[in-house]
Scaffold this active site. Structure first.
Site, PDB file in Angstrom:
ATOM      1  N   ASP A   1       0.715  -1.183  -0.046  1.00 49.59           N
ATOM      2  CA  ASP A   1       0.060   0.106   0.141  1.00 49.59           C
ATOM      3  C   ASP A   1       0.779   1.075   0.087  1.00 49.59           C
ATOM      4  O   ASP A   1       1.929   1.198   0.916  1.00 49.59           O
ATOM      5  CB  ASP A   1      -0.951  -0.161   1.234  1.00 49.59           C
ATOM      6  CG  ASP A   1      -2.156   0.525   0.995  1.00 49.59           C
ATOM      7  OD1 ASP A   1      -2.328   1.538   0.426  1.00 49.59           O
ATOM      8  OD2 ASP A   1      -3.259  -0.277   1.140  1.00 49.59           O
TER       9      ASP A   1
ATOM     10  N   ASP B   1      -2.686   4.592  -2.350  1.00 49.57           N
ATOM     11  CA  ASP B   1      -3.888   5.064  -1.436  1.00 49.57           C
ATOM     12  C   ASP B   1      -4.285   6.654  -1.618  1.00 49.57           C
ATOM     13  O   ASP B   1      -3.251   7.487  -1.842  1.00 49.57           O
ATOM     14  CB  ASP B   1      -3.259   4.878   0.092  1.00 49.57           C
ATOM     15  CG  ASP B   1      -4.381   5.329   1.075  1.00 49.57           C
ATOM     16  OD1 ASP B   1      -5.397   4.831   1.137  1.00 49.57           O
ATOM     17  OD2 ASP B   1      -3.991   6.374   1.770  1.00 49.57           O
TER      18      ASP B   1
ATOM     19  N   GLU C   1      -6.574   4.103  -6.082  1.00 49.55           N
ATOM     20  CA  GLU C   1      -7.757   4.337  -5.472  1.00 49.55           C
ATOM     21  C   GLU C   1      -8.072   5.811  -5.848  1.00 49.55           C
ATOM     22  O   GLU C   1      -7.669   6.639  -5.529  1.00 49.55           O
ATOM     23  CB  GLU C   1      -7.461   4.348  -3.906  1.00 49.55           C
ATOM     24  CG  GLU C   1      -8.748   4.477  -3.030  1.00 49.55           C
ATOM     25  CD  GLU C   1      -8.640   4.725  -1.558  1.00 49.55           C
ATOM     26  OE1 GLU C   1      -9.575   4.418  -0.879  1.00 49.55           O
ATOM     27  OE2 GLU C   1      -7.635   5.491  -1.189  1.00 49.55           O
TER      28      GLU C   1
ATOM     29  N   HIS D   1     -11.304  -2.999   2.524  1.00 43.86           N
ATOM     30  CA  HIS D   1     -11.183  -2.769   4.037  1.00 43.86           C
ATOM     31  C   HIS D   1     -11.984  -1.511   4.607  1.00 43.86           C
ATOM     32  O   HIS D   1     -12.094  -1.266   5.506  1.00 43.86           O
ATOM     33  CB  HIS D   1      -9.992  -2.564   4.642  1.00 43.86           C
ATOM     34  CG  HIS D   1      -9.122  -1.684   4.040  1.00 43.86           C
ATOM     35  ND1 HIS D   1      -8.946  -1.527   2.671  1.00 43.86           N
ATOM     36  CD2 HIS D   1      -8.849  -0.377   4.430  1.00 43.86           C
ATOM     37  CE1 HIS D   1      -8.364  -0.128   2.310  1.00 43.86           C
ATOM     38  NE2 HIS D   1      -8.336   0.308   3.461  1.00 43.86           N
ATOM     39  N   ASP D   2     -12.524  -0.841   3.511  1.00 41.62           N
ATOM     40  CA  ASP D   2     -13.287   0.261   3.778  1.00 41.62           C
ATOM     41  C   ASP D   2     -14.760   0.206   3.649  1.00 41.62           C
ATOM     42  O   ASP D   2     -15.435   1.118   3.698  1.00 41.62           O
ATOM     43  CB  ASP D   2     -12.929   1.650   2.646  1.00 41.62           C
ATOM     44  CG  ASP D   2     -11.487   2.029   3.186  1.00 41.62           C
ATOM     45  OD1 ASP D   2     -11.049   1.900   4.420  1.00 41.62           O
ATOM     46  OD2 ASP D   2     -10.698   2.395   2.293  1.00 41.62           O
TER      47      ASP D   2
END
Ligand code: GLC
Ligand code: CA
Length: 561
Positions: free
Chosen positions: A104, A205, A262, A335-336
């Site tokens: 990440d 990210d 992202e 995970h969000d």
């Protein structure tokens, strides 16, 4: 047709990716926190599943204000997760199993405990002052009325220097100043350092936040609110491409890094800037329209009406465009976000069928599929009984802020019950033993009580499980290039109940046909759908000639004549 373009064959387009949220995957030492050794222990499982690309959410040294998305040291591993030796071993052991890693890359902000920030904060004339975004206050208040992603002002006051620093996320995540070339150079060096370790690349990210509106304007707040969401001045702002293209040129491209961005806030028209095969910055893109269709954008804990037609339209828009350029990272969970079977399927009586149906629906689209840990066994949202069971900073802050404004606690709990990021963060359910086999200690967040029924061990035993269905999908996609490179076209576009599309390539044709509901749908009404192909995959054993049964998914194939 001139709106489609043949794409180059690349290994990462043919890949199947898996996302691990390390804190919740496997604990190896009984402290209740997942760790790198735990991941190493489970690599055989990932190989059995059939993936070859592994995205790890952050394991870097961090005070964990936002579970690792607040990095204290880009070159260190958080003690709870292990050591750099463990990391090297993970890369090597994964490699032996044909699995390559995506780390990440959190480059919009660091932790406020990062050495750069400590130095930046130490004095107004510190050589690193300008590495972050500092502004004096206005009339004794914040420089602007911008609101950060986790609630409250996006500016944090620093007593010592009497100035404010900017944070798009929590106050412990100060934003780096990308306008400063030294900052960018350091980040590129860090990218290089990780590539030297032999990873394949990065999930990038919050990358659409790096450029801020240089005017720093005051925003119009909604009635009754002091602040307005920062996105308007920090998301995909004019000029961002200069930074991104430089990063590509200086760091990503020379190292052949595979990247998945992202990218909230990127409109469809810009897909080419971000992921065009030759001119785009990244190799793949995550868009979020299909998972965020239930909430008011920029709003606070407010739902809007939605249905599966909207879900389908949100996905197909990008699918259709990607016939021409760009490559999507396909996903339903991360995970969000919450568990897809709870949100888009049925986590009651039709859990099994609807989890498989959703799998077939997104997995055979155009792009590289990502599976989020637990999705492959049909894990569901977790019944959290009180606010004390939540751990996510976003959920906790939201509860605090909205109840302080007078909204009833039940209303916010109701919202979190459907939206909290913690639904995707409960421990991986490995078996029916204590704490689902995740830890021999006390887990940092509660285990979903349904682990006795829903777990990997059961799924491995049962030939008809959701896990086996995923394995079949993976095998299918590996066997047929047309499912990787084929063009995408919508079918039954107007239907609210049925999701269908075709993929075509070199004379071969595939049709994916899914019932999004718990009711039977007559096939006669679906005149556009050819049903004379070979039935290659389904979540039912037999076939019904006249109807599509509850949550039925069918995959047909026509070979080249
Ligand atoms: C990304 C991450 C999320 C994190 C945020 C701030 O959206 O996925 O978990 O909170 O960035 O780093
Ligand atoms: Ca541990």
């Amino acid at each position: 047709m001139n709106d489609r373009k043949e794409q180059k064959q690349k290994w990462w387009k043919e890949s199947i990716a898996y996302q691990i949220y390390p804190r919740s995957f496997q604990d190896s030492n009984g402290d209740g926190i997942g760790d790198l050794r735990g991941i190493i222990e489970r690599l055989d499982y990932l190989q059995y599943l059939g993936i070859d690309l592994l995205w790890l959410s952050p394991v870097y040294d961090s005070p964990n204000d936002d579970n690792g998305y607040d990095i204290r040291d880009y070159h260190g591993i958080l003690d709870e997760y292990g050591t750099m030796e463990d990391m090297d071993e993970l890369i090597a052991e994964a490699g032996k199993r044909g699995i390559r890693l995506l780390m990440d890359l959190v480059a919009n902000h660091t932790s406020d405990e990062h050495a750069w920030f400590i130095e930046s904060r130490s004095a107004k004339d510190s050589p690193k002052r300008d590495w972050y975004i500092w502004r004096p206050g206005k009339d004794g208040k914040e420089p602007t009325n911008w609101e950060c992603g986790f609630g409250g002002s996006a500016w944090e006051y620093d007593e010592q220097s009497g100035e404010y620093f900017l944070h798009c996320f929590s106050p412990k995540q100060p934003d780096l100043n990308w306008e400063n070339p030294e900052v960018r150079r350091e980040l590129y060096a860090m990218i290089d350092w990780w590539m030297d370790k032999g990873i394949a690349g990065f999930r990038v990210d919050a990358i659409t936040y790096i450029k801020k509106n240089p005017q720093f304007p005051q925003l119009e707040a909604e009635p009754g609110r002091d602040f307005a969401p920062i996105e308007k001045v920090s998301l995909n702002q004019e000029g961002i491409l200069d930074f991104l293209r430089e990063m590509k040129r200086e760091a990503l491209e020379p190292r052949g890094a595979i990247t998945v961005a992202e990218a909230p806030g990127v409109p469809l028209e810009q897909i080419g800037d971000f992921v065009d095969e030759t001119d785009g910055v990244f190799t793949m893109l995550f868009q979020f329209n299909h998972v965020d269709l239930d909430i008011k954008p920029g709003g606070k804990a407010e739902f809007v009406d939605w249905d599966m037609k909207k879900f389908k339209d949100a996905l197909s828009l990008w699918q259709q465009e990607s016939n021409r350029h760009g490559w999507m990272g396909l996903f339903l969970e991360n995970h969000d976000h919450v568990r897809s079977v709870s949100k888009f399927g049925n986590d009651g009586p039709y859990r099994d069928l609807s989890a498989k149906m959703l799998a077939a629906y997104y997995f055979l689209m155009r792009g590289t599929p990502f599976i989020y840990q637990g999705q492959e066994i049909g894990m569901t949202n977790c019944p959290f009984d009180s606010i004390h069971e939540y751990r996510d900073i976003g959920s906790l802050n939201l509860f605090r802020d909205e109840t302080a404004k007078g909204r009833p606690a039940e209303e916010i709990l109701g919202y979190l019950g459907k939206r909290s990021r913690d639904h995707g963060r409960t421990p991986m359910q490995w078996n029916g033993e204590r704490e689902a086999g995740f830890t021999s200690g006390t887990p940092w967040i509660k285990v979903n009580p349904n682990y006795r029924e829903i777990n990997v061990a059961e799924n491995m035993k049962n030939e008809d499980s959701v896990l086996q269905f995923y394995r079949r999908l993976i095998a299918l996609r590996r066997e047929h290039r047309s499912l990787v490179y084929g063009y995408y076209d919508d079918l039954c576009k107007e239907s609210k109940e049925v999701g269908a599309y075709q993929r075509t390539y070199n004379g071969e044709r595939w049709v994916v046909l899914c019932n999004f509901t718990g009711r039977s749908v007559s096939l006669q009404q679906l005149t556009e759908i050819p049903l004379d192909g070979e039935r290659v995959l389904s979540n039912y054993e037999d076939r019904d000639q006249n109807t599509l049964r509850p949550y039925e998914a069918l995959v047909f194939r026509w070979r080249r004549k």
